[in-house]
Design a protein around this motif. Structure first.
Motif, PDB file in Angstrom:
ATOM      1  N   ALA A   1       1.010  -1.382  -0.040  1.00 48.53           N
ATOM      2  CA  ALA A   1       0.022  -0.146   0.100  1.00 48.53           C
ATOM      3  C   ALA A   1       0.937   1.258   0.087  1.00 48.53           C
ATOM      4  N   VAL A   2       1.853   1.193   0.771  1.00 47.92           N
ATOM      5  CA  VAL A   2       2.899   2.509   1.040  1.00 47.92           C
ATOM      6  C   VAL A   2       3.641   2.416  -0.242  1.00 47.92           C
ATOM      7  N   GLU A   3       4.116   1.296  -0.982  1.00 49.09           N
ATOM      8  CA  GLU A   3       4.810   1.358  -2.032  1.00 49.09           C
ATOM      9  C   GLU A   3       3.993   2.187  -3.488  1.00 49.09           C
ATOM     10  N   TYR A   4       2.595   1.990  -3.396  1.00 53.81           N
ATOM     11  CA  TYR A   4       1.988   2.667  -4.242  1.00 53.81           C
ATOM     12  C   TYR A   4       1.344   3.711  -4.046  1.00 53.81           C
ATOM     13  N   ILE A   5       1.009   4.345  -2.680  1.00 54.28           N
ATOM     14  CA  ILE A   5       0.751   5.443  -2.304  1.00 54.28           C
ATOM     15  C   ILE A   5       1.764   6.415  -2.333  1.00 54.28           C
ATOM     16  N   LEU A   6       3.033   6.131  -1.707  1.00 50.23           N
ATOM     17  CA  LEU A   6       3.915   7.444  -1.447  1.00 50.23           C
ATOM     18  C   LEU A   6       4.551   8.399  -2.652  1.00 50.23           C
ATOM     19  N   PRO A   7       4.718   7.347  -3.707  1.00 50.24           N
ATOM     20  CA  PRO A   7       5.307   8.156  -4.643  1.00 50.24           C
ATOM     21  C   PRO A   7       4.253   9.124  -5.355  1.00 50.24           C
ATOM     22  N   LEU A   8       2.972   8.680  -5.649  1.00 56.37           N
ATOM     23  CA  LEU A   8       1.693   9.441  -6.132  1.00 56.37           C
ATOM     24  C   LEU A   8       1.348  10.383  -5.165  1.00 56.37           C
ATOM     25  N   SER A   9       1.412  10.183  -4.021  1.00 55.21           N
ATOM     26  CA  SER A   9       1.209  11.223  -2.858  1.00 55.21           C
ATOM     27  C   SER A   9       1.966  12.400  -2.690  1.00 55.21           C
ATOM     28  N   ILE A  10       3.408  12.037  -3.182  1.00 54.30           N
ATOM     29  CA  ILE A  10       4.352  13.195  -3.413  1.00 54.30           C
ATOM     30  C   ILE A  10       3.743  14.080  -4.680  1.00 54.30           C
ATOM     31  N   LEU A  11       3.754  13.396  -5.596  1.00 52.92           N
ATOM     32  CA  LEU A  11       3.093  14.078  -6.818  1.00 52.92           C
ATOM     33  C   LEU A  11       1.843  14.829  -6.546  1.00 52.92           C
ATOM     34  N   ASP A  12       0.882  14.489  -5.863  1.00 52.51           N
ATOM     35  CA  ASP A  12      -0.153  14.974  -5.415  1.00 52.51           C
ATOM     36  C   ASP A  12       0.056  16.217  -4.684  1.00 52.51           C
ATOM     37  N   THR A  13       0.789  16.099  -3.744  1.00 49.24           N
ATOM     38  CA  THR A  13       1.157  17.131  -2.819  1.00 49.24           C
ATOM     39  C   THR A  13       1.770  18.475  -3.375  1.00 49.24           C
ATOM     40  N   LEU A  14       2.624  18.141  -4.554  1.00 42.33           N
ATOM     41  CA  LEU A  14       3.340  19.315  -5.083  1.00 42.33           C
ATOM     42  C   LEU A  14       2.863  19.703  -6.320  1.00 42.33           C
ATOM     43  N   HIS A  15       1.813  19.094  -6.961  1.00 44.13           N
ATOM     44  CA  HIS A  15       1.159  19.381  -8.352  1.00 44.13           C
ATOM     45  C   HIS A  15      -0.214  20.150  -8.001  1.00 44.13           C
ATOM     46  N   VAL A  16      -0.255  21.344  -8.665  1.00 36.47           N
ATOM     47  CA  VAL A  16      -1.532  21.991  -8.615  1.00 36.47           C
ATOM     48  C   VAL A  16      -2.498  21.359  -9.604  1.00 36.47           C
ATOM     49  N   LYS A  17      -3.465  20.875  -9.272  1.00 35.52           N
ATOM     50  CA  LYS A  17      -4.513  20.292 -10.200  1.00 35.52           C
ATOM     51  C   LYS A  17      -5.481  21.189 -10.954  1.00 35.52           C
ATOM     52  N   HIS A  18      -5.245  21.267 -12.098  1.00 39.20           N
ATOM     53  CA  HIS A  18      -6.176  22.245 -12.843  1.00 39.20           C
ATOM     54  C   HIS A  18      -7.493  21.681 -13.661  1.00 39.20           C
ATOM     55  N   TYR A  19      -8.485  21.773 -13.347  1.00 36.62           N
ATOM     56  CA  TYR A  19      -9.562  21.149 -13.897  1.00 36.62           C
ATOM     57  C   TYR A  19     -10.337  22.142 -14.696  1.00 36.62           C
ATOM     58  N   TYR A  20     -10.968  21.622 -15.941  1.00 41.67           N
ATOM     59  CA  TYR A  20     -11.717  22.664 -16.869  1.00 41.67           C
ATOM     60  C   TYR A  20     -13.012  23.129 -16.045  1.00 41.67           C
ATOM     61  N   GLY A  21     -13.062  24.465 -15.957  1.00 39.23           N
ATOM     62  CA  GLY A  21     -14.227  24.886 -15.221  1.00 39.23           C
ATOM     63  C   GLY A  21     -13.831  25.755 -14.167  1.00 39.23           C
ATOM     64  N   VAL A  22     -12.432  25.813 -13.633  1.00 37.93           N
ATOM     65  CA  VAL A  22     -12.024  26.537 -12.667  1.00 37.93           C
ATOM     66  C   VAL A  22     -11.242  27.650 -13.193  1.00 37.93           C
ATOM     67  N   THR A  23     -11.467  28.845 -12.547  1.00 37.50           N
ATOM     68  CA  THR A  23     -10.756  30.092 -13.162  1.00 37.50           C
ATOM     69  C   THR A  23      -9.294  30.113 -12.951  1.00 37.50           C
ATOM     70  N   ASP A  24      -8.510  30.710 -13.965  1.00 35.05           N
ATOM     71  CA  ASP A  24      -7.227  30.948 -13.908  1.00 35.05           C
ATOM     72  C   ASP A  24      -6.759  31.528 -12.521  1.00 35.05           C
ATOM     73  N   ASP A  25      -7.475  32.486 -11.931  1.00 34.18           N
ATOM     74  CA  ASP A  25      -7.311  33.259 -10.669  1.00 34.18           C
ATOM     75  C   ASP A  25      -7.137  32.412  -9.613  1.00 34.18           C
ATOM     76  N   VAL A  26      -7.921  31.437  -9.576  1.00 38.86           N
ATOM     77  CA  VAL A  26      -8.127  30.319  -8.565  1.00 38.86           C
ATOM     78  C   VAL A  26      -6.740  29.455  -8.598  1.00 38.86           C
ATOM     79  N   ILE A  27      -6.404  29.176  -9.776  1.00 38.25           N
ATOM     80  CA  ILE A  27      -5.018  28.257  -9.945  1.00 38.25           C
ATOM     81  C   ILE A  27      -3.860  29.134  -9.603  1.00 38.25           C
ATOM     82  N   ILE A  28      -3.830  30.281 -10.061  1.00 37.26           N
ATOM     83  CA  ILE A  28      -2.539  31.083  -9.608  1.00 37.26           C
ATOM     84  C   ILE A  28      -2.358  31.223  -7.996  1.00 37.26           C
ATOM     85  N   GLN A  29      -3.681  31.438  -7.439  1.00 34.60           N
ATOM     86  CA  GLN A  29      -3.513  31.533  -6.121  1.00 34.60           C
ATOM     87  C   GLN A  29      -3.106  30.343  -5.635  1.00 34.60           C
ATOM     88  N   LYS A  30      -3.617  29.121  -5.788  1.00 37.76           N
ATOM     89  CA  LYS A  30      -2.830  27.776  -5.528  1.00 37.76           C
ATOM     90  C   LYS A  30      -1.607  27.789  -5.655  1.00 37.76           C
TER      91      LYS A  30
END
Length: 344
Positions: free
Chosen positions: A145-174
């Motif tokens: 479980a840790v072998e799967y979760i750990l590397p992906l969690s690091i990516l999740d923590t450092l990467h800003v997820k930008h979804y369609y429908g979310v304004t650029d101002d919100v993403i810039i702030q994050k």
């Protein structure tokens, strides 16, 4: 590439996993059928009748037609679900999709563990009964479980997820913060038609990427030994073999699956449904059963592959490099046959 004249006879698993070899070449021969003349391998026999297949296809067609008639009802359900989900803290967390894959993988795996003990389902087997029996300690379960979760969690923590429908101002702030804890989610739910299109296109894109990566992992010995051999070190394929992978290989395939959604700007709700579809196909491919009601049988024309084809791939290490579509593998066979004919 693993040996092509015999079934692997040892599982390179954690020392905490106890293994017992219960299969012989004689027993294995009882579960294979006619010879595949193109590549000289044995394929498992189909364990269902034409009438079973016809009934399954009729039910599937009627279900699709019913969904078409009730499209507005499904859209209302989607709107209601999204209104609920977007306000839940566990859905807002950046780790939701990573954890969902882990949590959802247990029910279908457990399902196949149960039917493995019910004799009625033996007629649908493509993988011999018994084979590799192993038990995992709690230490092993936590490690995987840790072998799967750990590397992906690091990516999740450092990467800003930008979804369609979310304004650029919100993403810039994050992006002003290095550490991400929550996702910025769009206000509105996706259309049902967009969900179907985005998931379908994402699977097509992933299938192409998976085929290319998977084929090269088998073609080049250094790649096979370094990254892919672990996935083929088992005696009999079963649902538990799905996630028996090198962690680098796993991340590459997960990022490939994400790419098909990313390029389309898929909605978070669509991505959630994709996880269920994606994991279900993965586990079914490795389950060792060939049911008449699965997606590769319901749609005629030999468009999709399934557990039967993936079983052959694991048994012999040849062909069937695809995730679910057959056209690339057929094209590879055609190219190889042309090369052989030119040499002659």
């Amino acid at each position: 590439m693993p040996p092509t004249n015999q079934i692997p006879t040892r599982s390179h698993t954690s020392p905490h996993i106890k293994t017992t070899l219960l299969i012989s070449d004689k027993k294995f021969s009882n579960f294979v059928g006619e010879k595949d003349e193109d590549v000289g391998i044995l394929q498992p026999q189909r364990r269902f009748t034409a009438s079973q297949l016809l009934v399954a296809r009729i039910i599937f067609a009627l279900s699709c037609y019913f969904c078409y008639l009730k499209a507005e009802t499904f859209q209302d359900w989607i709107d209601t679900c999204w209104g609920y989900l977007r306000d839940q803290w566990w859905f807002q967390t950046v780790y939701f999709e990573t954890l969902l894959v882990v949590v959802y993988s247990f029910p279908p795996t457990f399902f196949f563990m149960i039917i493995d003990k019910i004799s009625y389902f033996d007629k649908f087997r493509v993988s011999p009964k018994g084979g590799l029996i192993y038990s995992e300690s709690m230490q092993d379960i936590l490690f995987h479980a840790v072998e799967y979760i750990l590397p992906l969690s690091i990516l999740d923590t450092l990467h800003v997820k930008h979804y369609y429908g979310v304004t650029d101002d919100v993403i810039i702030q994050k992006r002003l913060n290095w550490i991400q804890r929550t996702r910025a989610l769009p206000e509105y739910s996706p259309r049902l038609s967009d969900i179907i299109i985005h998931i379908s296109v994402a699977i097509v894109i992933y299938d192409i990427m998976f085929f290319i990566i998977h084929y090269n992992l088998h073609k080049y010995q250094i790649l096979y030994r370094t990254f892919h051999k672990k996935h083929h070190t088992h005696v009999v394929i079963n649902a538990k073999a799905t996630d028996h992978q090198n962690w680098i290989e796993r991340i590459v395939f997960i990022l490939s699956a994400n790419a098909g959604l990313k390029v389309q700007g898929a909605h978070p709700f669509t991505r959630t449904i994709f996880v269920f579809v994606f994991v279900t196909i993965l586990i079914y491919n490795h389950c060792g059963y060939d049911f008449p009601w699965t997606f590769d049988k319901l749609i005629p024309g030999d468009i999709f592959s399934g557990s039967r084809e993936h079983y052959v791939h694991h048994a012999k290490g040849k062909r069937h490099y695809q995730f679910c579509f057959t056209y690339l593998d057929k094209g590879l066979d055609w190219l190889e046959s042309r090369k052989k004919n030119k040499k002659l």
